[in-house]
Design an enzyme around this catalytic site. Structure first.
Site, PDB file in Angstrom:
ATOM      1  N   ASP A  42       5.498  -0.001   8.889  1.00  0.00           N
ATOM      2  CA  ASP A  42       5.406  -0.850   7.701  1.00  0.00           C
ATOM      3  C   ASP A  42       5.035  -0.068   6.433  1.00  0.00           C
ATOM      4  O   ASP A  42       3.926   0.441   6.301  1.00  0.00           O
ATOM      5  CB  ASP A  42       4.395  -1.979   7.933  1.00  0.00           C
ATOM      6  CG  ASP A  42       4.612  -3.168   7.016  1.00  0.00           C
ATOM      7  OD1 ASP A  42       5.616  -3.182   6.287  1.00  0.00           O
ATOM      8  OD2 ASP A  42       3.783  -4.104   7.044  1.00  0.00           O
TER       9      ASP A  42
ATOM     10  N   LYS B 163       3.595  -9.323   9.863  1.00  0.00           N
ATOM     11  CA  LYS B 163       3.107  -8.759   8.607  1.00  0.00           C
ATOM     12  C   LYS B 163       1.596  -8.929   8.481  1.00  0.00           C
ATOM     13  O   LYS B 163       0.894  -8.017   8.018  1.00  0.00           O
ATOM     14  CB  LYS B 163       3.822  -9.425   7.428  1.00  0.00           C
ATOM     15  CG  LYS B 163       3.374  -8.973   6.055  1.00  0.00           C
ATOM     16  CD  LYS B 163       3.781  -7.536   5.783  1.00  0.00           C
ATOM     17  CE  LYS B 163       5.235  -7.409   5.464  1.00  0.00           C
ATOM     18  NZ  LYS B 163       5.580  -6.056   4.978  1.00  0.00           N
TER      19      LYS B 163
ATOM     20  N   LYS C  81       7.014  -9.005  -7.161  1.00  0.00           N
ATOM     21  CA  LYS C  81       5.982  -9.596  -6.301  1.00  0.00           C
ATOM     22  C   LYS C  81       4.662  -9.730  -7.050  1.00  0.00           C
ATOM     23  O   LYS C  81       4.254  -8.854  -7.788  1.00  0.00           O
ATOM     24  CB  LYS C  81       5.793  -8.729  -5.056  1.00  0.00           C
ATOM     25  CG  LYS C  81       4.754  -9.261  -4.081  1.00  0.00           C
ATOM     26  CD  LYS C  81       4.815  -8.552  -2.741  1.00  0.00           C
ATOM     27  CE  LYS C  81       4.318  -7.137  -2.830  1.00  0.00           C
ATOM     28  NZ  LYS C  81       4.245  -6.506  -1.491  1.00  0.00           N
TER      29      LYS C  81
ATOM     30  N   LYS D 215       1.374   1.086   6.413  1.00  0.00           N
ATOM     31  CA  LYS D 215       0.250   0.150   6.524  1.00  0.00           C
ATOM     32  C   LYS D 215      -0.465   0.251   7.863  1.00  0.00           C
ATOM     33  O   LYS D 215      -1.683   0.173   7.945  1.00  0.00           O
ATOM     34  CB  LYS D 215       0.756  -1.295   6.371  1.00  0.00           C
ATOM     35  CG  LYS D 215       1.132  -1.735   4.986  1.00  0.00           C
ATOM     36  CD  LYS D 215       1.375  -3.248   4.990  1.00  0.00           C
ATOM     37  CE  LYS D 215       1.842  -3.745   3.628  1.00  0.00           C
ATOM     38  NZ  LYS D 215       3.265  -3.446   3.387  1.00  0.00           N
TER      39      LYS D 215
END
Length: 493
Positions: free
Chosen positions: A304, A353, A394, A466
Site C-alpha cells: 500500500d 485499507k 482528496k 503504509k
C-alpha cells in the site's frame, strides 16, 4: 533531465571498478541482554564487503492497473519529463518535474566543506540509478481504454499537458487483465471489458506469456511488475490453500476461488524471475507466496503506497511519542471522488485499507513503555467516504488528542487537500528505482567466500509503503525518520 554528476568517495575502503563499486563497511549494532533486573548493552561490529553493480540494465515496468489514475499519471509524467514539456496554467507556466520523488527530488547530507558549511547533494548522485526517462512501460487493465483516454478519464493532469501528450499516449493500450467480482467492489463491473478468460492457471500462464513477450519485444534486461489496481478484499489464509508455496501452486492449478487476482499476478511474476511490488493494502503476499519468492530468490515488496495522510501520521505520532507526549485519540477522515474512492466505498475493500492505515503507528507505540503499558493503544478511527465531485483531489482531516503533563490535553486538527495520483505517481517511481537498485547489491561478511543479495522481502522499501512487508519473524518499522535513515545508510555504505 540534466545529466547527474556522480559523487565519488576518496577512501581506502571504497574501490571504483569498471562494472562495480567495492566497499568495506563496519556495521555496529547493540545486542541487549537481560539478567534479572539488569539490562546490559553489548555493541557488536560486523565488517561487510559490499559490491554494487554499476552497469544499469534496460528496465521495463509492467503496471497492473495501467489504465487507472496512478498508472496513466505516472506514464504521462515520465513522458512529459522525457520530452521536456512545459504548459500554461492560470498560475503561470509549469515545467515537467519529478517533485515528490525522494530519489529524483531530495538531497542527502554529504559532509562539510573547508568553511564548515554542510554540503547537500542530490540523493540520485550517490549511486547509479536507472534514469526514469529510460524506463519502458507496459501493463494490464480490466478497462480497454488506451492511455490517452484513460488520462482524460482520470482528470488529473492539466488540459494543455494532456493535449501535448495525446499523440504519444494514444499508442499505449493495456493488455487484458484478471477480473474477479468477488475480490473488488461490484461498482467496478462497468469498467471490466478487457478480461483474461479461463481458469486461474490459464490466467497465470497468460500473464507469464505477457511478461516474456514484453521483455523480448523491447530487448529488456530486467522487468519489475507493480500492482496499482483496485484494492481487493483480504483473502482467507488457511492450511492447504495458500500456507505453503506448494499448496498455493496446487490451489491455482485446482482453480480455487479464494486465490486472489493480485496473488496470481505475484506468482506469475515470481515464476518469471521478475520483482513484484504490491501497491494496495490487500494480503497479496499470503505465506505461500512469500515462500515461493524465497525459493526462487525473487524480490517482493509491499503493501500500500504511503502518500498523504498516513505519511503525515507516521511523522507526527513519532514526533509526539519521542517528545514524551502521549497520543490517546487519533481520528482520520478522508473523502475522495476518484475510482479508488468508488472501490473503497464497498465494506470489504475498505476493511483492507483500514487495516493498513491503522497499523502504521504500532511500532512507535511499542517503543515507549513509559507512556504505554503492554498492549495499550490509543483510540484510532479511520473513515473513507466517496464524494464524486472532488475527483482526484482528496481531502483528509485528522484530529490528534494527546495527554500532556499533570492531566493536561493537547489537540492538533489538520486539514490536508492533496492530488491523490500526483502524490502516488512519484512514490511508484521511487519503488521501481529503489527495487531495481537493490537487486544490484551483494555483500558478504569479511572473510567469507561468496557474495549474497538481500533477502527477497525488500523491507528497504518501507519508507514508501503504509504496511511494510518484512521478512518472516522480523518486526516492521513504520517511523518515517527511521525508514529514511535506512535508505540513506544503505546508499552511503
Amino acid at each position: 533531465m540534466p545529466g547527474t554528476q556522480f559523487i565519488q568517495v576518496k577512501s581506502p575502503n571504497v574501490i571504483y571498478g569498471s562494472t562495480a563499486i567495492e566497499s568495506t563497511y563496519d556495521y555496529t549494532e547493540c545486542n541487549v541482554q537481560y539478567e534479572n533486573d539488569r539490562i546490559t548493552a553489548v555493541p557488536e561490529t560486523t565488517t561487510y564487503n559490499i559490491r554494487t553493480q554499476t552497469l544499469i540494465p534496460k528496465l521495463g515496468v509492467m503496471l497492473v492497473g495501467w489504465g487507472g489514475n496512478n498508472g496513466s499519471t505516472l506514464t504521462a509524467a515520465v513522458l512529459a519529463n522525457k520530452l521536456g514539456l512545459s504548459w500554461p496554467t492560470k498560475e503561470g507556466t509549469v515545467s515537467a518535474n519529478f517533485y515528490g520523488s525522494i530519489i529524483q527530488s531530495s538531497t542527502i547530507l554529504l559532509g562539510t566543506d573547508e568553511s564548515h558549511k554542510e554540503v547537500f547533494v542530490p540523493l540520485r548522485s550517490m549511486v547509479p540509478f536507472v534514469n526514469p526517462e529510460d524506463i519502458v512501460f507496459d501493463g494490464w487493465d480490466i478497462s480497454h481504454l488506451n492511455l490517452r483516454e484513460a488520462m482524460r478519464r482520470a482528470q488529473v493532469l492539466d488540459y494543455h499537458l494532456q493535449e501535448q501528450l495525446a499523440d504519444e499516449m494514444v499508442k499505449l493500450r493495456p493488455r487484458p487483465s484478471i477480473y474477479d467480482s468477488t475480490f473488488i467492489a461490484a461498482n467496478q463491473a462497468e469498467r471490466a471489458n478487457n478480461i483474461i478468460a479461463g481458469t486461474r492457471e490459464q490466467q497465470m500462464d497468460q500473464i507469464r506469456k505477457d511478461i516474456r513477450d514484453f521483455k523480448k519485444k523491447n530487448s529488456l534486461e530486467k522487468v519489475i511488475v507493480l500492482w496499482t489496481a483496485n484494492t481487493e478484499r483480504f483473502s482467507e489464509v488457511r492450511y492447504g490453500l495458500n500456507d505453503t508455496a506448494e499448496n498455493l501452486l496446487s490451489s491455482i492449478k485446482k482453480n480455487e476461488s479464494e486465490v486472489s487476482p493480485s496473488t496470481i499476478f505475484a506468482v506469475a511474476s515470481i515464476l518469471e524471475g521478475c520483482a513484484y511490488i504490491n501497491g494496495s493494502p490487500q494480503n497479496t503476499f499470503v505465506p505461500g507466496c512469500i515462500e515461493l519468492a524465497e525459493k526462487h530468490n525473487v524480490p517482493i515488496g509491499g503493501d500500500d503506497f504511503k502518500s498523504g495522510q498516513t505519511k503525515l501520521k507516521s511523522v507526527l505520532v513519532d514526533f509526539l511519542i519521542q517528545a514524551g507526549i502521549k497520543p490517546v485519540s487519533i481520528v482520520s477522515y478522508n473523502h475522495l471522488g476518484n475510482n479508488d474512492g468508488l472501490n473503497l466505498s464497498a465494506p470489504s475493500q475498505f476493511k483492507s485499507k483500514e487495516i493498513s492505515k491503522t497499523a502504521v503507528i504500532d511500532d512507535m507505540l511499542d517503543s515507549n513503555n513509559i507512556l504505554y503499558r503492554k498492549d495499550e493503544r490509543p483510540d484510532h478511527c479511520v473513515v473513507i467516504k466517496y464524494v464524486p465531485y472532488v475527483g482526484d483531489s482528496k481531502r483528509a482531516m485528522d484530529e490528534y488528542t494527546s495527554e500532556i503533563m499533570m492531566g493536561g490535553k493537547q489537540t492538533f486538527v489538520i486539514h490536508n487537500t492533496c492530488e491523490d495520483s500526483l502524490l502516488a505517481a512519484p512514490i511508484i517511481l521511487d519503488l521501481i528505482l529503489l527495487c531495481e537498485f537493490l537487486q544490484r547489491i551483494s555483500f558478504k561478511e569479511q572473510g567469507s567466500n561468496s557474495y549474497v543479495g538481500f533477502h527477497p522481502v525488500y523491507s528497504y522499501l518501507s519508507y514508501l509503503l503504509k504496511a511494510p512487508l518484512t521478512r518472516p519473524g522480523f518486526p516492521a518499522v513504520n517511523s518515517l525518520f527511521r525508514q529514511r535513515y535506512g535508505i540513506e545508510n544503505l546508499i552511503s555504505a
